[in-house]
Design an enzyme around this catalytic site. Structure first.
Site, PDB file in Angstrom:
ATOM      1  N   LYS A   1      36.023  42.319  49.118  1.00  0.00           N
ATOM      2  CA  LYS A   1      35.878  41.389  47.985  1.00  0.00           C
ATOM      3  C   LYS A   1      34.699  40.452  48.226  1.00  0.00           C
ATOM      4  CE  LYS A   1      39.751  40.169  45.940  1.00  0.00           C
ATOM      5  NZ  LYS A   1      40.401  40.155  44.649  1.00  0.00           N
TER       6      LYS A   1
ATOM      7  N   CYS B   1      43.183   4.181  24.519  1.00  0.00           N
ATOM      8  CA  CYS B   1      43.927   3.177  23.739  1.00  0.00           C
ATOM      9  C   CYS B   1      44.701   2.202  24.630  1.00  0.00           C
ATOM     10  CB  CYS B   1      44.865   3.855  22.744  1.00  0.00           C
ATOM     11  SG  CYS B   1      46.295   4.620  23.530  1.00  0.00           S
TER      12      CYS B   1
ATOM     13  N   TYR C   1      38.899  57.343  39.324  1.00  0.00           N
ATOM     14  CA  TYR C   1      39.808  58.088  40.203  1.00  0.00           C
ATOM     15  C   TYR C   1      40.419  59.242  39.412  1.00  0.00           C
ATOM     16  CZ  TYR C   1      43.530  58.532  43.790  1.00  0.00           C
ATOM     17  OH  TYR C   1      44.374  58.969  44.778  1.00  0.00           O
TER      18      TYR C   1
ATOM     19  N   LYS D   1      33.970  47.327  42.584  1.00  0.00           N
ATOM     20  CA  LYS D   1      35.357  46.997  42.247  1.00  0.00           C
ATOM     21  C   LYS D   1      35.300  46.224  40.935  1.00  0.00           C
ATOM     22  CE  LYS D   1      39.562  45.037  44.249  1.00  0.00           C
ATOM     23  NZ  LYS D   1      40.067  44.481  43.029  1.00  0.00           N
TER      24      LYS D   1
ATOM     25  N   SER E   1      48.019  49.895  45.163  1.00  0.00           N
ATOM     26  CA  SER E   1      46.833  49.035  45.177  1.00  0.00           C
ATOM     27  C   SER E   1      46.074  49.295  46.479  1.00  0.00           C
ATOM     28  CB  SER E   1      47.233  47.574  45.015  1.00  0.00           C
ATOM     29  OG  SER E   1      47.941  47.187  46.140  1.00  0.00           O
TER      30      SER E   1
ATOM     31  N   CYS F   1      46.225   4.851  29.236  1.00  0.00           N
ATOM     32  CA  CYS F   1      45.322   5.726  28.487  1.00  0.00           C
ATOM     33  C   CYS F   1      43.914   5.126  28.503  1.00  0.00           C
ATOM     34  CB  CYS F   1      45.822   5.887  27.055  1.00  0.00           C
ATOM     35  SG  CYS F   1      44.676   6.801  26.029  1.00  0.00           S
TER      36      CYS F   1
ATOM     37  N   ASP G   1      22.735  53.457  13.625  1.00  0.00           N
ATOM     38  CA  ASP G   1      24.084  52.990  13.276  1.00  0.00           C
ATOM     39  C   ASP G   1      24.418  53.408  11.846  1.00  0.00           C
ATOM     40  OD1 ASP G   1      24.136  51.853  15.697  1.00  0.00           O
ATOM     41  OD2 ASP G   1      24.141  49.756  15.026  1.00  0.00           O
TER      42      ASP G   1
ATOM     43  N   CYS H   1      49.522  10.352  27.179  1.00  0.00           N
ATOM     44  CA  CYS H   1      49.566   9.087  26.433  1.00  0.00           C
ATOM     45  C   CYS H   1      50.580   9.243  25.307  1.00  0.00           C
ATOM     46  CB  CYS H   1      48.179   8.802  25.869  1.00  0.00           C
ATOM     47  SG  CYS H   1      48.210   7.498  24.636  1.00  0.00           S
TER      48      CYS H   1
ATOM     49  N   GLU I   1      39.481  51.167  35.049  1.00  0.00           N
ATOM     50  CA  GLU I   1      39.681  49.757  34.780  1.00  0.00           C
ATOM     51  C   GLU I   1      39.294  49.470  33.334  1.00  0.00           C
ATOM     52  OE1 GLU I   1      40.869  48.563  37.536  1.00  0.00           O
ATOM     53  OE2 GLU I   1      40.663  46.377  37.494  1.00  0.00           O
TER      54      GLU I   1
ATOM     55  N   GLU J   1      31.744  52.232  45.800  1.00  0.00           N
ATOM     56  CA  GLU J   1      31.630  51.963  44.367  1.00  0.00           C
ATOM     57  C   GLU J   1      31.989  50.522  44.074  1.00  0.00           C
ATOM     58  OE1 GLU J   1      35.367  54.118  42.640  1.00  0.00           O
ATOM     59  OE2 GLU J   1      34.414  55.437  44.097  1.00  0.00           O
TER      60      GLU J   1
ATOM     61  N   CYS K   1      46.461   6.687  18.938  1.00  0.00           N
ATOM     62  CA  CYS K   1      45.459   6.915  19.983  1.00  0.00           C
ATOM     63  C   CYS K   1      44.339   7.790  19.383  1.00  0.00           C
ATOM     64  CB  CYS K   1      46.124   7.615  21.167  1.00  0.00           C
ATOM     65  SG  CYS K   1      44.966   8.028  22.472  1.00  0.00           S
TER      66      CYS K   1
ATOM     67  N   ASP L   1      36.548  44.168  37.727  1.00  0.00           N
ATOM     68  CA  ASP L   1      37.573  43.134  37.626  1.00  0.00           C
ATOM     69  C   ASP L   1      38.204  43.115  36.236  1.00  0.00           C
ATOM     70  OD1 ASP L   1      39.140  41.085  38.402  1.00  0.00           O
ATOM     71  OD2 ASP L   1      37.596  39.533  38.333  1.00  0.00           O
TER      72      ASP L   1
HETATM   73  S1  IVH Z   1      40.697  52.962  43.413  1.00  0.00           S
HETATM   74  C1  IVH Z   1      44.491  54.375  45.535  1.00  0.00           C
HETATM   75  N1  IVH Z   1      38.385  52.089  42.582  1.00  0.00           N
HETATM   76  O1  IVH Z   1      41.390  47.383  42.302  1.00  0.00           O
HETATM   77  C2  IVH Z   1      43.211  53.821  45.041  1.00  0.00           C
HETATM   78  N2  IVH Z   1      40.282  50.685  42.268  1.00  0.00           N
HETATM   79  O2  IVH Z   1      43.051  46.289  44.532  1.00  0.00           O
HETATM   80  C3  IVH Z   1      43.306  53.310  43.668  1.00  0.00           C
HETATM   81  N3  IVH Z   1      39.789  48.592  41.068  1.00  0.00           N
HETATM   82  O3  IVH Z   1      44.562  48.448  41.249  1.00  0.00           O
HETATM   83  C4  IVH Z   1      42.295  52.373  43.217  1.00  0.00           C
HETATM   84  N4  IVH Z   1      37.635  48.962  40.785  1.00  0.00           N
HETATM   85  O4  IVH Z   1      42.767  48.061  39.441  1.00  0.00           O
HETATM   86  C5  IVH Z   1      39.703  51.817  42.701  1.00  0.00           C
HETATM   87  N5  IVH Z   1      36.278  51.465  41.841  1.00  0.00           N
HETATM   88  C6  IVH Z   1      37.573  51.204  41.962  1.00  0.00           C
HETATM   89  C7  IVH Z   1      38.137  50.022  41.465  1.00  0.00           C
HETATM   90  C8  IVH Z   1      39.506  49.790  41.646  1.00  0.00           C
HETATM   91  C9  IVH Z   1      38.635  48.130  40.549  1.00  0.00           C
HETATM   92  C10 IVH Z   1      41.070  47.873  41.026  1.00  0.00           C
HETATM   93  C11 IVH Z   1      42.247  48.700  40.588  1.00  0.00           C
HETATM   94  C12 IVH Z   1      43.249  48.599  41.700  1.00  0.00           C
HETATM   95  C13 IVH Z   1      42.783  47.384  42.438  1.00  0.00           C
HETATM   96  C14 IVH Z   1      43.158  47.493  43.900  1.00  0.00           C
END
Ligand code: IVH
Length: 680
Positions: free
Chosen positions: A311, A409, A225, A113, A80, A406, A31, A424, A172, A111, A430, A115
């Site tokens: 999910k 008090c 993507y 997902k 989405s 409350c 570093d 309250c 993401e 892959e 209080c 969050d």
């Molecule tokens: S692909 C057309 N890959 O999930 C396909 N999305 O519910 C575009 N997300 O809006 C999305 N991990 O924000 C893709 N490995 C992943 C992801 C992913 C999280 C999110 C993304 C998307 C939402 C869809």
């Protein structure tokens, strides 16, 4: 070697180190050495301003300028995904793909997902040119300045690679658990509301106006993507491996599967293993790997036919409800809290969960002795989601009812129309409310009184040394050192810190006195608009509402606060103790109404005043700051490098552009000469 060459070598070297550290997780430099190189580059860039580059690694620290977000239309809409929680539907998806491709062989790329919140990054000639949030899928916010501070996102791609001249990459933006926990600790200390989960924290952070603060919060990003007319390969998986080489952070948790069984194995493996990851994930995304096959499968109106998100179910446990207690907050809100037999959830032992409010309790029809489902999804605060009715028997206890008085008090609780919370109304005496107000008053972002944490405030209040915030200024070191566990040195430090707080600027005093709905930013707005405590106290509802960003709810809260006799007395005592009751850095007298009724957008970089100062000048002259250009905008106050999108929009709508000097003349402000001290 010329300075320019040296700068280029250092930039390339630092980009490679950033990639090793943030993407590969394999640093090859200490570093310290990294910081030394960075400093050298900063010095060289400062001495050679013609070599400035917004994509230099030195530019990741962010700036204090406000970023007014401009809306941008996505070149390709950001769709989405169809969601499912069932393995049966994953099977259906697999068979639909099989059918759609007429029985031809295909691979599914599995892959994680992630969050967080999705982001679209545009690269041209190997350089990041724009970062846009998903928005409504068609248009999103341009958050490039903030995204530049995310160290795992390359600003310049690694040289000599096969990246297309122009491409988009989506992914993401995430807040890793470690950053999230640190941020919430900081927020708790500052008495700011906590973020419920890393997704909210990431999204709140990316929309911050101050990119220096974004840089501090430690965001990360995974890319998943790649889109271009010029993709290196037909395989989605293969393209992402290229992207990793170019400099992007691409997850290793990816697998190409050629059977449904392999897909299910991936899902089951990561449902357990994801708990060991540094970032939050909430499922698995399955994508047909071949881009050509993706195109053939196409899209429904909303989602691709070639992908689906499975999910994970939130972690859940069944446990027995033993009692419900009621907590009273600083503002008097009474919250029911469930106490149950301890259960293990996401690696932590959980014994309590919020029941939010009376309506929530009623809807659950909760009884003492009930077996309840406790869930901890992406959230840090566990919640009760349902009652297991089949486990009820004769030993079932009483129905849980909201208290009517409350619990501390005894004052009858009240509920405002349209609100779910009971509170309250005894804010004057209080104890949790009084103590909460004192804790807020001394907190770091308010009066910043060191050494006075919750425990000491509790102690001082319980022994009767303080009844309200003004009493703090009467405390003597001897009073404090008589308390349990408090040494003489700590006692005199606290007294010194209390005394020093008399110099805390007025806007923070206004925040510290704890008027409902007045957070740090609103306190600043009010302080700047009115200049003094007296002016705010005597302002009418109309005058308050006339201030930009002050609505009816806040205005009513301010007038109620100052109409209350106890508050008037308290404010008077604070005045007598010598606290700052006026804003110091503005010469209010000279301000007029030259901009009355005008809506003004600020854009660009300024020479004579900071952007915040211009905002203040606009308000002090009767104008209103607005963040985006519309047909109602009166003019754009433009500095240098005004954003091209804003410029174009202003031209389209025929909105005049006013330069800095012209603006200062308009409001009768002197134009500072070189070397002269600025007004603010
Ligand atoms: S692909 C057309 N890959 O999930 C396909 N999305 O519910 C575009 N997300 O809006 C999305 N991990 O924000 C893709 N490995 C992943 C992801 C992913 C999280 C999110 C993304 C998307 C939402 C869809």
């Amino acid at each position: 070697m010329t300075a320019k060459e040296q700068i280029e070598i250092l930039r390339e070297e630092l980009n490679q180190h950033n990639y090793n550290y943030y993407v590969l997780n394999r640093p090859t430099i200490s570093d310290y050495d990294f910081d030394q190189k960075m400093r050298l580059l900063q010095d060289l860039e400062e001495a050679n301003p013609d070599c400035f580059d917004p994509n230099s690694p030195t530019q990741r620290v962010g700036s204090d300028l406000n970023n007014d977000f401009v809306q941008v239309t996505h070149a390709r809409p950001m769709l989405s995904l169809a969601n499912t929680y069932s393995s049966g539907e994953v099977m259906d998806f697999y068979h639909r793909v099989e059918q759609g491709l007429g029985g031809e062989a295909f691979e599914i790329c599995c892959e994680l997902k992630f969050d967080g919140l999705s982001i679209s990054l545009i690269y041209e000639s190997g350089r990041l040119v724009r970062a846009v949030t998903r928005g409504d899928g068609v248009r999103g916010d341009d958050v490039t300045a903030n995204v530049r501070t995310i160290r795992s996102i390359p600003l310049v791609l690694r040289p000599g690679m096969d990246w297309p001249e122009e491409f988009e990459i989506r992914g993401e933006v995430l807040m890793p658990w470690s950053s999230f926990e640190r941020l919430n600790v900081e927020r708790e200390a500052a008495e700011e509301p906590l973020f419920a989960n890393p997704r909210n924290a990431a999204s709140g952070t990316l929309k911050l106006q101050n990119s220096a603060e974004v840089a501090h919060r430690g965001l990360d990003a995974y890319l998943y993507y790649l889109l271009s007319d010029d993709l290196p390969e037909d395989g989605h998986y293969e393209n992402l491996q290229h992207a990793r080489e170019w400099g992007f952070k691409v997850s290793d948790a990816m697998r190409k599967c050629s059977t449904l069984e392999q897909v299910m194995d991936f899902i089951n493996y990561w449902d357990i293993e994801r708990k060991n990851l540094p970032v939050a994930t909430d499922g698995v995304v399955l994508k047909v790997n071949s881009v050509e096959q993706q195109e053939r499968l196409g899209y429904t109106a909303k989602v691709p036919r070639w992908a689906i998100a499975y999910k994970f179910k939130a972690e859940q446990a069944l446990t027995r409800l033993n009692s419900v207690s009621f907590q009273v907050g600083r503002q008097g809100t009474v919250t029911p809290v469930a106490n149950f037999d301890a259960v293990q959830l996401s690696g932590t032992v959980v014994r309590r969960a919020t029941l939010h409010n009376a309506d929530f309790v009623d809807n659950l029809n909760l009884h003492i002795g009930d077996y309840v489902y406790v869930e901890k999804g992406g959230e840090i605060i566990p919640k009760i989601t349902a009652v297991e009715l089949s486990k009820r028997d004769d030993s079932l206890g009483d129905k849980v009812e909201m208290v009517t008085c409350c619990p501390v008090c005894g004052t009858p609780l009240v509920r405002e129309e349209g609100e779910a919370a009971w509170y309250c109304p005894n804010d004057a005496t209080c104890p949790p409310q009084v103590k909460g107000r004192i804790e807020h008053f001394v907190s770091r972002k308010a009066m910043n009184i060191d050494g006075l944490g919750g425990e000491t405030v509790d102690l001082l209040y319980n022994v009767g040394l303080i009844h309200d915030v003004a009493d703090l200024y009467r405390l003597k070191a001897a009073d404090l050192s008589r308390l349990n566990r408090m040494g003489q040195k700590s006692a005199s430090n606290i007294v010194r810190s209390i005394d020093a707080s008399k110099e805390v600027p007025f806007e923070r005093v206004l925040f510290a006195i704890g008027i409902r709905f007045i957070g740090e930013t609103t306190a600043k707005t009010l302080a700047r608009a009115f200049g003094s405590m007296d002016a705010i106290a005597s302002a009418s509802m109309e005058q308050l509402i006339a201030v930009n960003e002050i609505g009816e709810k806040i205005a009513a809260s301010v007038t109620q606060f100052f109409a209350n006799e106890t508050n008037q007395l308290l404010v008077q005592r604070l005045r007598e103790e010598g606290l700052q009751f006026e804003i110091k850095d503005v010469s209010l007298q000279e301000m007029g109404d030259a901009l009355l009724g005008k809506s003004i957008v600020i854009s660009g970089v300024f020479k004579h005043h900071s952007r915040d100062e211009y905002k203040m000048l606009i308000e002090l002259n009767g104008g209103t700051n607005v963040s985006s250009i519309s047909s109602k905008t009166s003019f754009v106050l433009a500095g240098e490098n005004m954003g091209p999108a804003k410029l174009e929009k202003a031209h389209q709508l025929g909105i005049p552009i006013v330069g800095e000097t012209e603006f200062l003349q308009m409001i009768g402000e002197p134009i500072p000469q070189p070397g002269e001290l600025l007004l603010f």
